[in-house]
Scaffold this motif. Structure first.
Motif, PDB file in Angstrom:
ATOM      1  N   MET A   1      99.028  29.593 -37.238  1.00 27.82           N
ATOM      2  CA  MET A   1      99.705  29.531 -35.936  1.00 27.82           C
ATOM      3  C   MET A   1     100.609  28.312 -35.827  1.00 27.82           C
ATOM      4  SD  MET A   1      99.367  32.172 -34.180  1.00 27.82           S
ATOM      5  CE  MET A   1     100.127  31.599 -32.671  1.00 27.82           C
TER       6      MET A   1
ATOM      7  N   ALA B   1     102.320  36.382 -34.552  1.00 29.90           N
ATOM      8  CA  ALA B   1     101.161  35.865 -33.819  1.00 29.90           C
ATOM      9  C   ALA B   1     100.153  36.972 -33.554  1.00 29.90           C
ATOM     10  CB  ALA B   1     101.616  35.234 -32.507  1.00 29.90           C
ATOM     11  N   LYS B   2     100.634  38.151 -33.190  1.00 36.23           N
ATOM     12  CA  LYS B   2      99.722  39.255 -32.879  1.00 36.23           C
ATOM     13  C   LYS B   2      98.983  39.729 -34.125  1.00 36.23           C
ATOM     14  CE  LYS B   2     100.474  42.336 -29.508  1.00 36.23           C
ATOM     15  NZ  LYS B   2     100.154  42.001 -28.126  1.00 36.23           N
TER      16      LYS B   2
ATOM     17  N   MET C   1      88.762  33.100 -29.035  1.00 36.16           N
ATOM     18  CA  MET C   1      89.948  32.884 -28.209  1.00 36.16           C
ATOM     19  C   MET C   1      89.547  32.256 -26.880  1.00 36.16           C
ATOM     20  SD  MET C   1      92.220  34.230 -30.133  1.00 36.16           S
ATOM     21  CE  MET C   1      93.650  34.592 -29.155  1.00 36.16           C
ATOM     22  N   PRO C   2      90.495  31.613 -26.177  1.00 34.90           N
ATOM     23  CA  PRO C   2      90.167  31.110 -24.837  1.00 34.90           C
ATOM     24  C   PRO C   2      89.900  32.293 -23.912  1.00 34.90           C
ATOM     25  CG  PRO C   2      92.514  30.970 -25.220  1.00 34.90           C
ATOM     26  CD  PRO C   2      91.896  31.382 -26.519  1.00 34.90           C
TER      27      PRO C   2
ATOM     28  N   LEU D   1      89.693  40.461 -21.857  1.00 37.71           N
ATOM     29  CA  LEU D   1      90.171  40.488 -23.244  1.00 37.71           C
ATOM     30  C   LEU D   1      91.673  40.224 -23.288  1.00 37.71           C
ATOM     31  CD1 LEU D   1      88.425  43.603 -24.802  1.00 37.71           C
ATOM     32  CD2 LEU D   1      88.072  41.230 -25.434  1.00 37.71           C
ATOM     33  N   TRP D   2      92.128  39.743 -24.453  1.00 35.42           N
ATOM     34  CA  TRP D   2      93.567  39.685 -24.698  1.00 35.42           C
ATOM     35  C   TRP D   2      94.022  41.038 -25.221  1.00 35.42           C
ATOM     36  CZ3 TRP D   2      95.963  35.820 -22.540  1.00 35.42           C
ATOM     37  CH2 TRP D   2      95.232  34.657 -22.278  1.00 35.42           C
ATOM     38  N   ALA D   3      95.257  41.388 -24.947  1.00 31.59           N
ATOM     39  CA  ALA D   3      95.725  42.761 -25.208  1.00 31.59           C
ATOM     40  C   ALA D   3      95.511  43.187 -26.661  1.00 31.59           C
ATOM     41  CB  ALA D   3      97.201  42.876 -24.830  1.00 31.59           C
ATOM     42  N   THR D   4      95.696  42.245 -27.606  1.00 33.23           N
ATOM     43  CA  THR D   4      95.563  42.614 -29.011  1.00 33.23           C
ATOM     44  C   THR D   4      94.140  43.076 -29.338  1.00 33.23           C
ATOM     45  OG1 THR D   4      97.198  40.930 -29.480  1.00 33.23           O
ATOM     46  CG2 THR D   4      96.036  41.837 -31.357  1.00 33.23           C
ATOM     47  N   HIS D   5      93.142  42.485 -28.641  1.00 31.55           N
ATOM     48  CA  HIS D   5      91.756  42.888 -28.891  1.00 31.55           C
ATOM     49  C   HIS D   5      91.328  44.071 -28.038  1.00 31.55           C
ATOM     50  CE1 HIS D   5      91.052  38.631 -30.513  1.00 31.55           C
ATOM     51  NE2 HIS D   5      91.037  39.475 -31.522  1.00 31.55           N
ATOM     52  N   ASP D   6      92.164  44.441 -27.089  1.00 32.03           N
ATOM     53  CA  ASP D   6      91.791  45.483 -26.138  1.00 32.03           C
ATOM     54  C   ASP D   6      92.149  46.854 -26.704  1.00 32.03           C
ATOM     55  OD1 ASP D   6      90.840  46.619 -23.821  1.00 32.03           O
ATOM     56  OD2 ASP D   6      92.815  46.587 -22.866  1.00 32.03           O
TER      57      ASP D   6
ATOM     58  N   HIS E   1      98.227  37.817 -36.604  1.00 35.39           N
ATOM     59  CA  HIS E   1      97.228  36.773 -36.846  1.00 35.39           C
ATOM     60  C   HIS E   1      96.003  36.975 -35.954  1.00 35.39           C
ATOM     61  CE1 HIS E   1      95.402  32.873 -37.455  1.00 35.39           C
ATOM     62  NE2 HIS E   1      95.362  32.742 -36.147  1.00 35.39           N
ATOM     63  N   ILE E   2      96.240  37.211 -34.661  1.00 40.04           N
ATOM     64  CA  ILE E   2      95.115  37.412 -33.734  1.00 40.04           C
ATOM     65  C   ILE E   2      94.301  38.627 -34.157  1.00 40.04           C
ATOM     66  CG2 ILE E   2      94.498  37.966 -31.355  1.00 40.04           C
ATOM     67  CD1 ILE E   2      97.013  36.480 -30.490  1.00 40.04           C
TER      68      ILE E   2
ATOM     69  N   ALA F   1     108.348  36.024 -33.774  1.00 42.38           N
ATOM     70  CA  ALA F   1     107.213  35.104 -33.664  1.00 42.38           C
ATOM     71  C   ALA F   1     106.026  35.804 -33.011  1.00 42.38           C
ATOM     72  CB  ALA F   1     107.612  33.872 -32.858  1.00 42.38           C
ATOM     73  N   ASN F   2     106.308  36.589 -31.978  1.00 51.11           N
ATOM     74  CA  ASN F   2     105.245  37.303 -31.268  1.00 51.11           C
ATOM     75  C   ASN F   2     104.539  38.308 -32.182  1.00 51.11           C
ATOM     76  OD1 ASN F   2     104.759  39.811 -28.996  1.00 51.11           O
ATOM     77  ND2 ASN F   2     103.879  37.804 -28.651  1.00 51.11           N
TER      78      ASN F   2
END
Lengths: 121, 165
Positions: free
Chosen positions: A34, A89-90, A102-103, A110-115, A92-93, A85-86
């Protein structure tokens, strides 16, 4: 006048070269994926920007005609750099982080990538 | 007025397309102005089904101010990040995730905010929360995460709220 313009063009080229180099160096030097993403998205913007400004000055001062392609390149760069970049990053997540690492995402949990459903993931 | 609204379903897009065409041609002439305007008329019409809710701008004049601030911040961002890369040891950096609560609700406004964050000092927008209430931002060096969050909300989000909502 001609000389002043040429010095100015050289100055912008040097500045852009330095920032491009620092951006690439950061990509090698920084520790985690990151952080590495920061170097090319920022330092390179000014790196490319410097070349474009130099190119515009060259067109106006030495060739005697205005050139606007550089403005378009700037516009497209500012549109595409954050998206690239996004994406990285996604990825990577998605591959290296878990919801626990994650925070907290507040009431959304949840963050969208994990949802995503387990079956499609 | 109704006729005008049907001819220009998306007036900003019409102006933008005309301008981009003129810039592409790279030389001003009445010919290219007319053709650019023609593209600006046709493209919004044939693509209008894809944007049923186009964003309305409540105070478009503030965009100029916003663009200038962001351009200045990009220059500062480059110098700051270059400084961090060159003169800080990697283990002294404190990279960190920050969750920024969003007041913006329009997707277009959030997109602009996310793009701005990526282009400015040491921050990078990475993800959104599942329902779109938070923005996940990664910081290259953030000894004080709360200050970064407040700065983003104060400097960018407040202005975008004025422009879009």
């Amino acid at each position: 006048m001609q000389d002043v313009m040429e010095y100015l063009i050289a100055l912008f080229l040097i500045v852009s070269g330095v920032f491009g180099l620092v951006g690439s160096f950061g990509l090698l030097k920084l520790g985690d994926p990151m952080s590495r993403l920061h170097a090319p998205t920022k330092a390179t913007t000014l790196g490319v920007g410097g070349v474009l400004i130099a190119s515009m000055i060259h067109a106006i001062a030495l060739e005697g005609k205005a050139s606007f392609h550089e403005l378009l390149i700037t516009l497209f760069l500012f549109l595409t750099a954050p998206i690239t970049a996004n994406f990285i990053a996604k990825v990577h997540i998605h591959r290296n982080e878990t919801p626990q690492s994650m925070p907290p995402a507040g009431e959304d949990r949840l963050w969208a990538t994990h949802d995503v459903d387990k079956e499609t993931a | 007025m109704r006729l005008l609204a049907r001819a220009f379903p998306h007036p900003y897009l019409t102006v933008l397309l005309t301008l981009v065409w003129l810039l592409l041609v790279n030389r001003f002439s009445v010919n290219s102005l007319l053709f650019g305007f023609f593209l600006g008329l046709v493209i919004p019409r044939i693509t209008s089904v894809y944007w049923p809710n186009r964003p309305t701008l409540s105070r478009p004049a503030l965009i100029v101010q916003y663009v200038l601030i962001v351009l200045w911040d990009i220059v500062v961002a480059n110098v700051v990040v270059a400084w961090l890369i060159l003169f800080r040891r990697t283990r002294d950096l404190q990279p960190r995730w920050i969750a920024v609560p969003l007041e913006l609700r329009k997707p277009e406004a959030i997109t602009v905010l996310a793009g701005t964050i990526t282009l400015t000092p040491g921050t990078l927008s990475a993800d959104m929360s599942a329902e779109g209430h938070y923005l996940l931002v990664h910081c290259l060096h953030a000894p004080d995460p709360d200050a970064v969050r407040d700065e983003i909300k104060k400097r960018y989000e407040r202005r975008l709220l004025e422009i879009f909502e």
